[in-house]
Scaffold this motif. Structure first.
Motif, PDB file in Angstrom:
ATOM      1  N   ASN A 115      13.658  76.548 105.666  1.00 21.13           N
ATOM      2  CA  ASN A 115      12.645  76.543 106.705  1.00 21.13           C
ATOM      3  C   ASN A 115      12.533  75.145 107.296  1.00 21.13           C
ATOM      4  OD1 ASN A 115      10.584  77.286 108.361  1.00 21.13           O
ATOM      5  ND2 ASN A 115       8.991  77.214 106.795  1.00 21.13           N
ATOM      6  N   GLY A 116      13.587  74.673 107.874  1.00 15.62           N
ATOM      7  CA  GLY A 116      13.574  73.328 108.442  1.00 15.62           C
ATOM      8  C   GLY A 116      14.407  72.354 107.650  1.00 15.62           C
ATOM      9  N   PRO A 117      14.127  72.156 106.340  1.00 15.79           N
ATOM     10  CA  PRO A 117      14.893  71.163 105.604  1.00 15.79           C
ATOM     11  C   PRO A 117      16.336  71.568 105.377  1.00 15.79           C
ATOM     12  CG  PRO A 117      13.240  72.192 104.197  1.00 15.79           C
ATOM     13  CD  PRO A 117      13.040  72.706 105.562  1.00 15.79           C
ATOM     14  N   THR A 118      17.175  70.608 105.188  1.00 11.36           N
ATOM     15  CA  THR A 118      18.590  70.811 104.924  1.00 11.36           C
ATOM     16  C   THR A 118      18.976  70.074 103.666  1.00 11.36           C
ATOM     17  OG1 THR A 118      18.972  70.908 107.295  1.00 11.36           O
ATOM     18  CG2 THR A 118      20.891  70.581 105.908  1.00 11.36           C
ATOM     19  N   GLU A 119      19.831  70.685 102.865  1.00 14.89           N
ATOM     20  CA  GLU A 119      20.229  70.028 101.624  1.00 14.89           C
ATOM     21  C   GLU A 119      20.982  68.742 101.906  1.00 14.89           C
ATOM     22  OE1 GLU A 119      21.189  73.988  99.069  1.00 14.89           O
ATOM     23  OE2 GLU A 119      22.036  72.103  98.472  1.00 14.89           O
ATOM     24  N   ILE A 120      20.776  67.761 101.052  1.00 12.23           N
ATOM     25  CA  ILE A 120      21.481  66.493 101.170  1.00 12.23           C
ATOM     26  C   ILE A 120      22.910  66.671 100.683  1.00 12.23           C
ATOM     27  CG2 ILE A 120      21.414  64.077 100.524  1.00 12.23           C
ATOM     28  CD1 ILE A 120      18.544  64.541  99.640  1.00 12.23           C
ATOM     29  N   VAL A 121      23.841  66.058 101.383  1.00  9.02           N
ATOM     30  CA  VAL A 121      25.226  66.050 100.933  1.00  9.02           C
ATOM     31  C   VAL A 121      25.470  64.719 100.259  1.00  9.02           C
ATOM     32  CG1 VAL A 121      27.612  66.245 101.645  1.00  9.02           C
ATOM     33  CG2 VAL A 121      25.857  67.526 102.851  1.00  9.02           C
ATOM     34  N   GLN A 122      25.827  64.746  98.998  1.00 10.00           N
ATOM     35  CA  GLN A 122      26.010  63.517  98.232  1.00 10.00           C
ATOM     36  C   GLN A 122      27.399  63.481  97.618  1.00 10.00           C
ATOM     37  OE1 GLN A 122      24.021  61.101  98.108  1.00 10.00           O
ATOM     38  NE2 GLN A 122      22.174  61.933  98.991  1.00 10.00           N
ATOM     39  N   THR A 175       1.637  65.055 106.268  1.00  6.46           N
ATOM     40  CA  THR A 175       2.100  66.130 107.136  1.00  6.46           C
ATOM     41  C   THR A 175       3.619  66.105 107.253  1.00  6.46           C
ATOM     42  OG1 THR A 175       1.812  64.717 109.077  1.00  6.46           O
ATOM     43  CG2 THR A 175      -0.052  66.085 108.443  1.00  6.46           C
ATOM     44  N   ASP A 176       4.149  67.221 107.789  1.00  6.82           N
ATOM     45  CA  ASP A 176       5.609  67.376 107.999  1.00  6.82           C
ATOM     46  C   ASP A 176       6.373  67.060 106.718  1.00  6.82           C
ATOM     47  OD1 ASP A 176       5.079  67.985 110.637  1.00  6.82           O
ATOM     48  OD2 ASP A 176       5.226  65.906 111.282  1.00  6.82           O
ATOM     49  N   LYS A 225      15.274  63.924  98.019  1.00  8.93           N
ATOM     50  CA  LYS A 225      14.902  63.140  99.194  1.00  8.93           C
ATOM     51  C   LYS A 225      13.595  63.687  99.741  1.00  8.93           C
ATOM     52  CE  LYS A 225      16.482  61.934 103.859  1.00  8.93           C
ATOM     53  NZ  LYS A 225      17.544  62.129 104.863  1.00  8.93           N
ATOM     54  N   LEU A 226      12.630  62.803  99.985  1.00  2.00           N
ATOM     55  CA  LEU A 226      11.303  63.186 100.452  1.00  2.00           C
ATOM     56  C   LEU A 226      11.046  62.532 101.800  1.00  2.00           C
ATOM     57  CD1 LEU A 226       9.487  62.515  97.072  1.00  2.00           C
ATOM     58  CD2 LEU A 226      10.263  64.720  97.904  1.00  2.00           C
ATOM     59  N   THR A 227      10.646  63.325 102.771  1.00  2.00           N
ATOM     60  CA  THR A 227      10.242  62.795 104.075  1.00  2.00           C
ATOM     61  C   THR A 227       8.910  63.413 104.450  1.00  2.00           C
ATOM     62  OG1 THR A 227      11.501  64.526 105.207  1.00  2.00           O
ATOM     63  CG2 THR A 227      12.596  62.420 104.890  1.00  2.00           C
ATOM     64  N   TYR A 228       8.013  62.592 105.001  1.00  2.31           N
ATOM     65  CA  TYR A 228       6.695  63.071 105.422  1.00  2.31           C
ATOM     66  C   TYR A 228       6.046  62.011 106.300  1.00  2.31           C
ATOM     67  CZ  TYR A 228       5.305  60.081 101.492  1.00  2.31           C
ATOM     68  OH  TYR A 228       5.144  59.011 100.632  1.00  2.31           O
ATOM     69  N   GLY A 285       0.003  57.883 110.062  1.00  3.95           N
ATOM     70  CA  GLY A 285       0.653  57.559 111.311  1.00  3.95           C
ATOM     71  C   GLY A 285       2.057  57.012 111.185  1.00  3.95           C
ATOM     72  N   SER A 286       2.568  56.920 109.977  1.00  3.06           N
ATOM     73  CA  SER A 286       3.902  56.361 109.778  1.00  3.06           C
ATOM     74  C   SER A 286       4.822  57.407 109.155  1.00  3.06           C
ATOM     75  CB  SER A 286       3.844  55.123 108.863  1.00  3.06           C
ATOM     76  OG  SER A 286       3.026  54.124 109.418  1.00  3.06           O
ATOM     77  N   ALA A 287       6.080  57.364 109.541  1.00  5.24           N
ATOM     78  CA  ALA A 287       7.082  58.255 108.951  1.00  5.24           C
ATOM     79  C   ALA A 287       7.584  57.638 107.647  1.00  5.24           C
ATOM     80  CB  ALA A 287       8.236  58.478 109.920  1.00  5.24           C
ATOM     81  N   MET A 288       7.451  58.379 106.553  1.00  5.23           N
ATOM     82  CA  MET A 288       7.839  57.898 105.239  1.00  5.23           C
ATOM     83  C   MET A 288       9.099  58.639 104.781  1.00  5.23           C
ATOM     84  SD  MET A 288       5.310  55.813 104.796  1.00  5.23           S
ATOM     85  CE  MET A 288       5.365  55.382 103.063  1.00  5.23           C
TER      86      MET A 288
END
Length: 806
Positions: free
Chosen positions: A613-620, A730-731, A781-784, A788-791
């Motif tokens: 649902n949006g995220p994609t697996e990391i290729v390592q 969020t996100d 991998k975590l993104t959010y 107000g900042s993209a982490m």
């Protein structure tokens, strides 16, 4: 008799000696003497000598010069020398009837005493008496001291006296009592209601000092109590009226600062309005007009006016203001970016970064000014401008913004290159207008900042190239040109080696429709790869890529197979164990399994990404013998794993019972026999202990485990993400990768928002197929977005319990 006479004579001589002792030097003389010291050692000697004299005077209970000695002691304390032995002397001065003694005593108490010393409790009674003193200045000293260092015990004992002074008609005492009440509320929040009746009339005061301290007190009460916040929202019209009088009033020499009437009071009122209008439609509507007046009528040529405008912008952005007013606020920040003062530019960039998510189009109008800030010499401004530039990138401006950011990457300091490269990778992956542009952009980053790029840049680019079938000839030709004679950028060399090994036949054939083809022979290609092998700049990983590429070319080239065999045999005795192992295996492939070589070294298939649902697996990359990237694995075939609660259902005597599985997202993942599990609470039926996979910056990721009954090789991992900070995350996107001996399926998450204060969690299910029962390892991998900042963060999880994979 003789003994008595001797004693009397001794006492007489002592008194005569004391009378003849010289008076201690004055404070000014001490300061002058200390300043004449040429070395630190000389200064310490002077201080020690004077402290010895002060101690002697304290022991002799000399009341005449106690005040002077304590004053000198406070000066030495401010220089950093110990002065704790003067604490009791401060209490003695406080108990004195002289105002000069009380003034020095209270000053000493504020500097030398705090809650860590029990001595401060001894002055509670003195402060209480002075709060009821007939002189306002003595009362003011007591209020200042209590508001500075009063402990919770002192605040409880003296809150009644502070509340009485808050109601007095004396403006001098009311403003000090309001500030003291702020300290009392911070120390003992339950006493807040005591001051509620007295605060109702505070805003009717004409004295600006009382108004200022009253607003500070109201702000403190509203921040600490939702009930107080709701109670004081009815004061918004009154605060609006006060603010309007300030901006519309004429020149007042008593309150004028650079042509603006009492900017300190204006700033305080704006901060209180921001708190009162947050998440409240009526209060926000009542203050919209006055905020527009402040934003348009405030002088911007002086720093005082800029401070008021900045607070106005923050208030507009924090309340439910009109869209036109928000555009006006962002335009003010845009003007700040043109200011010569670096502090104002930094403040503007920080504020725009907080608002870009909610008012993206309004911030876009100032894109050119923001990009110009990338050229600023100040490091802080440059970093904020870089972060804001990446936040402004979208599908419409991707080409122009990437051109500016690539130029910045080429000229910026090394400390910026890693973050800038990562931002370009993410933006290009999200908004690339074409695959060729995407490949060119990433190759440009690798050429410019190869050693600073993140670890997964190489496998991600290889995957992108593999999926762009029509771009293979163009890409391998560009990469070949890029590494001719320059092996300094290791990630670029690794990608080039991989592509030359895969598509070397296209390079030699000269088939390239995108640009003019080059004429390259098989020997020239092998010369480049052998140069990479022997280069001092090549790392062990890079040499592994090069050797594997040479081996692959044995099935793509026809005239140089014998040369390839020699190279492989030479590295069979390499001191690099990894390289030696590869060479030995490849040499065996030539000798014993030559009939299988063409099949084993055939071209890699397209690496499809598994999207959820949006995220994609990391290729390592993995730790196996082949340095090629890990292909993303498809979902495991065969029967789907079910919960071990099926064992409970079997006890009920039949398979015709169908468990009810909720379809709406819940805080826990649905499992077979769901309601039966609820009866057991949080009991872990599987006996596999849970682990904390990640805990940083308030975000916590926990793993719980289940083993499938139908397929013991499948481990079902349920992640739970919680947030202990005061703002929602969020996100939120969770991604995972495993070595290629495993297969991984990442299901859709329950939500994309991690609620604040641990009020809820996000759950997501991972299914891992482990047919060889190897120890489980995972990279996440975590993104959010937060504040107000993209982490973004990467982490390794290696502490899986043995029960989860054995």
């Amino acid at each position: 008799m003789l003994l008595v006479e001797n004693k009397c004579e001794h006492l007489y001589l002592m008194s005569f000696y004391i009378q003849r002792m010289p008076a201690p030097i004055r404070l000014r003389e001490l300061i002058r003497t200390i300043r004449t010291a040429r070395t630190q050692a000389e200064e310490r000697e002077m201080i020690q000598k004077e402290c010895a004299a002060i101690r002697s005077s304290f022991r002799e209970e000399d009341n005449t010069y106690r005040c002077r000695n304590v004053a000198k002691l406070l000066y030495m304390h401010m220089l950093g020398y110990p002065a704790h032995f003067g604490q009791l002397e401060c209490l003695k001065l406080i108990a004195s009837q002289k105002f000069t003694d009380k003034r020095i005593g209270y000053l000493g108490a504020m500097l030398l005493l705090d809650e860590r010393q029990d001595v401060h409790l001894l002055m509670t009674n003195c402060i209480k008496n002075d709060l009821n003193h007939s002189t306002q200045y003595v009362q003011g000293l007591a209020l200042c001291t209590l508001g500075c260092m009063g402990s919770s015990e002192m605040c409880r004992d003296l809150a009644g006296e502070v509340e009485k002074l808050l109601k007095t008609s004396n403006s001098y005492l009311r403003k000090k009592a309001a500030l003291c009440a702020v300290h009392v509320i911070r120390k003992v929040p339950e006493l807040m209601e005591m001051f509620l009746p007295a605060t109702k009339n505070l805003l009717n005061e004409k004295n600006h000092g009382v108004l200022h301290t009253s607003v500070v007190l109201l702000t403190e009460m509203c921040e600490r109590s939702p009930d107080m916040l709701a109670h004081f929202r009815k004061l918004v019209p009154q605060l609006v009226r006060i603010l309007k009088n300030l901006i519309m009033s004429g020149y007042s020499p008593e309150h004028d600062v650079s042509g603006i009437s009492d900017p300190f009071l204006q700033v305080r009122i704006l901060r209180l309005l921001r708190i009162l209008g947050r998440n409240d439609d009526d209060s926000s509507e009542a203050m919209n007009d006055i905020l527009a007046q402040v934003a348009t009528n405030t002088e911007t040529s002086k720093n005082v006016g800029n401070a008021i405008l900045y607070e106005t912008v923050l208030t507009i952005m924090d309340i439910k203001s009109e869209s036109g007013l928000r555009v006006l606020a962002i335009n003010i920040l845009g003007r700040f970016l043109l200011n010569n003062d670096k502090n104002i530019r930094y403040v503007a960039l920080t504020s725009l970064l907080k608002t870009v998510q909610t008012d993206h189009n309004a911030v876009q109008r100032h894109r050119s000014t923001i990009v110009d800030c990338l050229k600023d010499l100040d490091v802080s401004i440059k970093r904020r401008a870089m972060e804001l530039s990446f936040a402004l990138v979208n599908g419409n401006n991707i080409r122009g913004m990437m051109k500016e950011l690539l130029y910045f990457l080429d000229s910026c300091e090394p400390e910026f290159k890693a973050d800038c490269a990562s931002g370009i990778f993410l933006a290009a992956e999200k908004y690339a207008p074409s695959k060729r542009w995407h490949i060119d952009t990433i190759m440009r980053v690798l050429t410019t900042a190869g050693s600073y790029v993140r670890d997964d840049a190489v496998p991600n680019l290889i995957q992108l190239i593999t999926n762009s079938v029509e771009m293979h000839a163009y890409t391998v030709q560009r990469l070949y040109k890029a590494i001719l004679g320059d092996y300094s950028q290791q990630p670029l060399v690794q990608v080039a080696a991989w592509c030359i090994g895969e598509y070397g036949d296209l390079l030699v054939s000269g088939q390239c429709e995108e640009e003019e083809p080059i004429q390259v022979t098989e020997d020239e290609v092998l010369d480049i790869l052998e140069s990479v092998l022997i280069s001092n700049m090549s790392t062990s990983v890079t040499r592994g890529y090069a050797l594997t590429a040479i081996m692959k070319l044995s099935t793509r080239f026809t005239c140089t197979v014998n040369r390839i065999k020699k190279v492989v045999s030479i590295y069979g005795s390499s001191i690099d164990v990894e390289l030696q192992q590869r060479a030995v295996e490849y040499n065996a492939l030539f000798k014993k399994y030559d009939h299988m070589r063409s099949a084993l070294l055939e071209r890699m298939p397209v690496m499809e990404k598994v999207t959820t649902n949006g995220p994609t697996e990391i290729v390592q990359t993995n730790g196996e013998t082949d340095p090629t990237p890990l292909e993303t694995k498809p979902p495991p075939s065969g029967p789907q794993p079910t919960s071990q609660a099926n064992d409970l259902l079997d006890l009920l005597g039949g398979n015709d019972i169908t468990p009810v599985i909720p379809t709406a997202p819940t805080s826990k993942p649905a499992s077979a026999g769901g309601e039966l599990l609820d009866l057991l609470g949080d009991i872990n039926l599987t006996g596999i202990p849970s682990i904390t996979a990640y805990s940083k910056n308030g975000l916590k990721i926990e793993f719980t485990f289940e083993r499938s009954n139908t397929n013991p090789s499948v481990t079902v991992i349920t992640i739970q993400a919680s947030n202990s900070t005061e703002l929602d995350m969020t996100d939120f996107v969770f991604q995972a990768a495993v070595p290629k001996t495993f297969q991984l399926q990442l299901l859709s998450p329950s939500s994309s928002i991690v609620p604040a204060f641990n009020t809820g969690t996000i759950t997501q299910v991972i299914k891992v197929l482990n047919p060889q029962k190897q120890q489980l390892r995972m990279r996440i991998k975590l993104t959010y977005n937060h504040k107000g900042s993209a982490m973004q963060d990467l982490a390794e999880v290696n502490n899986f319990p043995p029960q989860s994979w054995q």
